[in-house]
Design a protein around this motif. Structure first.
Motif, short mmCIF file in Angstrom:
data_model
loop_
_atom_site.label_atom_id
_atom_site.label_comp_id
_atom_site.label_asym_id
_atom_site.label_seq_id
_atom_site.Cartn_x
_atom_site.Cartn_y
_atom_site.Cartn_z
N ARG A 99 0.80 -1.23 0.00
CA ARG A 99 0.00 0.00 0.00
C ARG A 99 0.83 1.28 0.00
NH1 ARG A 99 -4.55 1.08 4.51
NH2 ARG A 99 -2.80 0.44 5.78
N ASN A 100 1.80 1.39 0.92
CA ASN A 100 2.55 2.65 0.97
C ASN A 100 3.46 2.83 -0.24
OD1 ASN A 100 1.29 3.59 3.24
ND2 ASN A 100 2.78 2.71 4.66
N ALA A 101 3.94 1.72 -0.81
CA ALA A 101 4.74 1.82 -2.04
C ALA A 101 3.87 2.32 -3.19
CB ALA A 101 5.36 0.46 -2.37
N TYR A 128 5.03 -0.02 16.56
CA TYR A 128 5.11 -0.89 15.39
C TYR A 128 4.08 -2.00 15.46
CZ TYR A 128 7.06 -3.97 11.91
OH TYR A 128 7.21 -4.76 10.81
N SER A 129 3.18 -2.02 14.48
CA SER A 129 2.13 -3.02 14.51
C SER A 129 2.29 -4.00 13.35
CB SER A 129 0.76 -2.34 14.47
OG SER A 129 0.70 -1.44 13.39
N GLY A 130 3.53 -4.27 12.99
CA GLY A 130 3.77 -5.34 12.04
C GLY A 130 3.65 -4.95 10.58
N TYR A 131 3.64 -3.67 10.27
CA TYR A 131 3.53 -3.25 8.87
C TYR A 131 4.92 -2.91 8.31
CZ TYR A 131 -1.58 -2.66 9.38
OH TYR A 131 -2.91 -2.85 9.57
N PRO A 132 5.44 -3.73 7.42
CA PRO A 132 6.81 -3.49 6.94
C PRO A 132 6.96 -2.16 6.21
CG PRO A 132 5.74 -5.24 5.68
CD PRO A 132 4.85 -4.94 6.84
N ASP A 133 5.90 -1.69 5.56
CA ASP A 133 6.02 -0.44 4.78
C ASP A 133 5.84 0.81 5.64
OD1 ASP A 133 3.34 -0.81 5.16
OD2 ASP A 133 2.76 -0.49 3.07
N ALA A 137 13.48 2.11 6.95
CA ALA A 137 14.28 1.53 5.86
C ALA A 137 13.49 1.53 4.55
CB ALA A 137 14.71 0.10 6.22
N PHE A 138 12.21 1.22 4.65
CA PHE A 138 11.36 1.25 3.45
C PHE A 138 11.22 2.68 2.92
CE2 PHE A 138 7.17 2.55 2.00
CZ PHE A 138 7.21 2.01 0.72
N VAL A 139 10.97 3.62 3.80
CA VAL A 139 10.75 5.02 3.38
C VAL A 139 11.98 5.57 2.66
CG1 VAL A 139 10.27 7.38 4.20
CG2 VAL A 139 9.02 5.44 5.18
N ARG A 140 13.17 5.32 3.25
CA ARG A 140 14.41 5.83 2.64
C ARG A 140 14.67 5.14 1.29
NH1 ARG A 140 13.58 9.27 5.75
NH2 ARG A 140 13.06 10.02 3.70
N SER A 141 14.39 3.86 1.22
CA SER A 141 14.58 3.11 -0.02
C SER A 141 13.63 3.61 -1.11
CB SER A 141 14.37 1.62 0.27
OG SER A 141 13.91 0.96 -0.87
N ALA A 155 11.90 14.20 -1.95
CA ALA A 155 12.22 13.95 -0.55
C ALA A 155 10.95 13.44 0.10
CB ALA A 155 12.69 15.22 0.14
N ILE A 156 11.06 12.37 0.86
CA ILE A 156 9.90 11.86 1.60
C ILE A 156 10.06 12.24 3.07
CG2 ILE A 156 8.54 9.85 2.28
CD1 ILE A 156 9.53 8.41 -0.21
N LEU A 157 9.11 13.01 3.57
CA LEU A 157 9.11 13.36 4.99
C LEU A 157 8.16 12.43 5.72
CD1 LEU A 157 8.89 17.27 5.03
CD2 LEU A 157 10.87 15.80 4.63
N ALA A 158 8.64 11.86 6.80
CA ALA A 158 7.80 11.00 7.64
C ALA A 158 7.93 11.50 9.07
CB ALA A 158 8.24 9.54 7.52
N PRO A 159 7.27 12.63 9.37
CA PRO A 159 7.51 13.30 10.66
C PRO A 159 7.10 12.49 11.89
CG PRO A 159 5.73 14.39 9.44
CD PRO A 159 6.33 13.38 8.52
N LEU A 160 6.28 11.47 11.69
CA LEU A 160 5.84 10.66 12.84
C LEU A 160 6.67 9.38 12.98
CD1 LEU A 160 1.96 10.79 12.20
CD2 LEU A 160 3.39 12.47 13.38
N GLN A 161 7.67 9.22 12.12
CA GLN A 161 8.42 7.96 12.03
C GLN A 161 8.78 7.36 13.39
OE1 GLN A 161 9.87 6.55 8.62
NE2 GLN A 161 9.24 4.99 10.06
N HIS A 162 9.26 8.20 14.30
CA HIS A 162 9.72 7.66 15.58
C HIS A 162 8.87 8.12 16.76
CE1 HIS A 162 13.08 5.92 13.48
NE2 HIS A 162 13.33 7.09 12.94
N LEU A 163 7.68 8.62 16.47
CA LEU A 163 6.80 9.06 17.56
C LEU A 163 5.85 7.95 17.96
CD1 LEU A 163 5.69 12.72 16.61
CD2 LEU A 163 7.75 11.94 17.79
#
Ligand code: ZN
Length: 221
Positions: A99-101, A128-133, A137-141, A155-163
């Motif tokens: 989905r995210n890809a 983390y609820s088990g969604y690989p995307d 690592a997926f976002v940067r790739s 540029a992909i911003l994922a501001p919640l990545q580590h929240l």
């Protein structure tokens, strides 16, 4: 300010991203894109459109990917399958393969047409609820893939990545939109906006995060 295109579902995560983007850049520099992919609740698409309109974004686009549900099966799209996480399974049955890809690729094509280089997506790997995307690592790739695919400096911003969810509520509070996000957005798998059904995994995660944030806040007061 650099304009951004927010991948926007009308849920807590992407609405928090939207409000942050507006606070940082002004609504004239914020575009939204919503995907209609046969999710359980078509209301989600209408709600996203309504929120985008309320927030006065520069543009809002709904992209239909109706064929998606013809090629993959999951509980999020199939209203007859109960939502569950089978013991030992890598992902809950609400996981939508790719989905995210798919969303980021499609959003990137659209963004380039708008002359926009930045994409914002509300993925998080902290709760983390088990969604690989949702992993960094997926976002940067994907960012690298999009640059190579279209020769455009995405540029992909994922501001919640580590929240965590609690930290996400704290961010909403700092942005002055905690109540708006709490009452207006839809995260519930049963399609009930605001506090939702209170029983599904999405509602439980959202409520536990809010509770943790509010308790922490009360403790500091
Ligand atoms: Zn729910």
């Amino acid at each position: 300010m650099e304009p951004t295109l927010v991948v926007f579902s009308g849920g807590q995560d992407s609405t928090t991203c939207l409000m942050q983007a507006i606070a940082e850049r002004g609504r004239g520099n914020v575009h939204t894109v919503t995907f209609a992919y046969g999710q359980r609740h078509a209301l989600e698409v209408d709600l996203a459109e309504a929120i985008a309109k309320e927030q006065g974004v520069a543009s809002h686009k709904t992209i239909h990917v109706d064929w998606y549900r013809d090629i993959t099966r999951n509980a999020l799209m199939d209203g007859t399958t109960p939502i569950a996480w089978a013991p030992g399974a890598a992902t809950p049955n609400t996981f939508v393969d790719g989905r995210n890809a798919l969303f980021l690729l499609t959003a990137a094509i659209y963004a380039k047409g708008l002359g926009v280089r930045e994409l914002t997506i509300g993925v998080s790997e902290a709760d983390y609820s088990g969604y690989p995307d949702c992993r960094e690592a997926f976002v940067r790739s994907m960012e690298q893939t999009l640059r190579l695919a279209m020769d455009w400096p995405f540029a992909i911003l994922a501001p919640l990545q580590h929240l965590t969810k609690a930290q996400e509520w704290a961010l909403a509070d700092r942005l002055g939109c905690l109540d708006y996000i709490r009452t207006r957005t839809l995260t519930c798998y049963e399609g009930i906006p605001g506090d939702g059904c209170g029983r599904c995994p999405a509602c439980k995660l959202r409520a536990a995060g809010l509770d943790a944030y509010l308790r922490g806040k009360a403790g500091r007061a």
